[in-house]
Design a protein around this motif. Structure first.
Motif, short mmCIF file in Angstrom:
data_model
loop_
_atom_site.label_atom_id
_atom_site.label_comp_id
_atom_site.label_asym_id
_atom_site.label_seq_id
_atom_site.Cartn_x
_atom_site.Cartn_y
_atom_site.Cartn_z
N LYS A 24 0.83 -1.21 0.00
CA LYS A 24 0.00 0.00 0.00
C LYS A 24 0.87 1.26 0.00
N LEU A 25 1.93 1.25 0.80
CA LEU A 25 2.82 2.42 0.86
C LEU A 25 3.48 2.69 -0.49
N LEU A 26 3.84 1.63 -1.20
CA LEU A 26 4.47 1.80 -2.51
C LEU A 26 3.51 2.42 -3.51
N HIS A 27 2.22 2.28 -3.27
CA HIS A 27 1.20 2.87 -4.16
C HIS A 27 0.74 4.25 -3.68
N THR A 28 1.28 4.73 -2.57
CA THR A 28 0.84 5.99 -1.99
C THR A 28 1.76 7.14 -2.41
N ASN A 29 1.18 8.25 -2.82
CA ASN A 29 1.97 9.44 -3.15
C ASN A 29 2.63 9.98 -1.89
N LYS A 30 3.85 10.47 -2.04
CA LYS A 30 4.60 10.98 -0.89
C LYS A 30 3.81 12.04 -0.13
N THR A 31 3.10 12.88 -0.84
CA THR A 31 2.35 13.96 -0.18
C THR A 31 1.15 13.45 0.60
N ASP A 32 0.73 12.21 0.33
CA ASP A 32 -0.43 11.63 1.02
C ASP A 32 -0.05 10.76 2.21
N LEU A 33 1.25 10.60 2.48
CA LEU A 33 1.70 9.76 3.58
C LEU A 33 1.35 10.40 4.92
N THR A 34 0.81 9.60 5.82
CA THR A 34 0.48 10.08 7.17
C THR A 34 1.68 9.89 8.09
N ASP A 35 1.60 10.46 9.29
CA ASP A 35 2.67 10.25 10.27
C ASP A 35 2.80 8.77 10.60
N ASP A 36 1.67 8.05 10.65
CA ASP A 36 1.70 6.62 10.92
C ASP A 36 2.39 5.87 9.78
N ASP A 37 2.14 6.28 8.54
CA ASP A 37 2.82 5.68 7.39
C ASP A 37 4.33 5.88 7.50
N LEU A 38 4.73 7.09 7.83
CA LEU A 38 6.16 7.39 7.95
C LEU A 38 6.80 6.59 9.07
N ALA A 39 6.07 6.41 10.17
CA ALA A 39 6.59 5.60 11.28
C ALA A 39 6.78 4.15 10.82
#
Length: 113
Positions: free
Chosen positions: A59-74
């Motif tokens: 899912k993260l590989l399909h997510t645009n960098k600008t749409d990443l949440t703090d939880d995604d980054l963690a």
């Protein structure tokens, strides 16, 4: 200034994640469907931690960098840490069919690539 630093942290996290994860989303998805993928990792009787992480990595590989949440980054930082620690534990000899390699692949990194 704080917003600028957060942007730099985001960029560093994303870059480190993409260095650690060397499998494409499609390849990782196919891997996660294999018996070998499901045979490794720590679990409480259900899906292993690494296997669940692999699904999230797709899912993260399909997510645009600008749409990443703090939880995604963690989670991305967790993936980077896992891959770096696990690489240090490389066993001797051929790693092709080893649980060590399979576990890393669940986390999006194929050491034979």
């Amino acid at each position: 200034m704080a917003a600028e630093r957060r942007g730099a942290d985001r960029d560093e996290t994303v870059d480190a994640f993409h260095e650690a994860v060397n499998m494409t989303a499609g390849r990782l998805e196919k891997w996660l469907d294999t018996d070998e993928s499901k045979s490794v990792g720590q679990s409480d009787g259900g899906e292993s931690v690494g296997h669940a992480s692999g699904r999230r990595i797709v899912k993260l590989l399909h997510t645009n960098k600008t749409d990443l949440t703090d939880d995604d980054l963690a989670h991305m930082r967790k993936v980077v840490g896992y891959v770096h620690r696990h690489i240090e534990q490389r066993p001797d000899g051929d790693i092709t069919g080893t649980p060590w390699r399979y576990s890393l692949m669940n986390w999006g990194h194929d050491p034979e690539k």
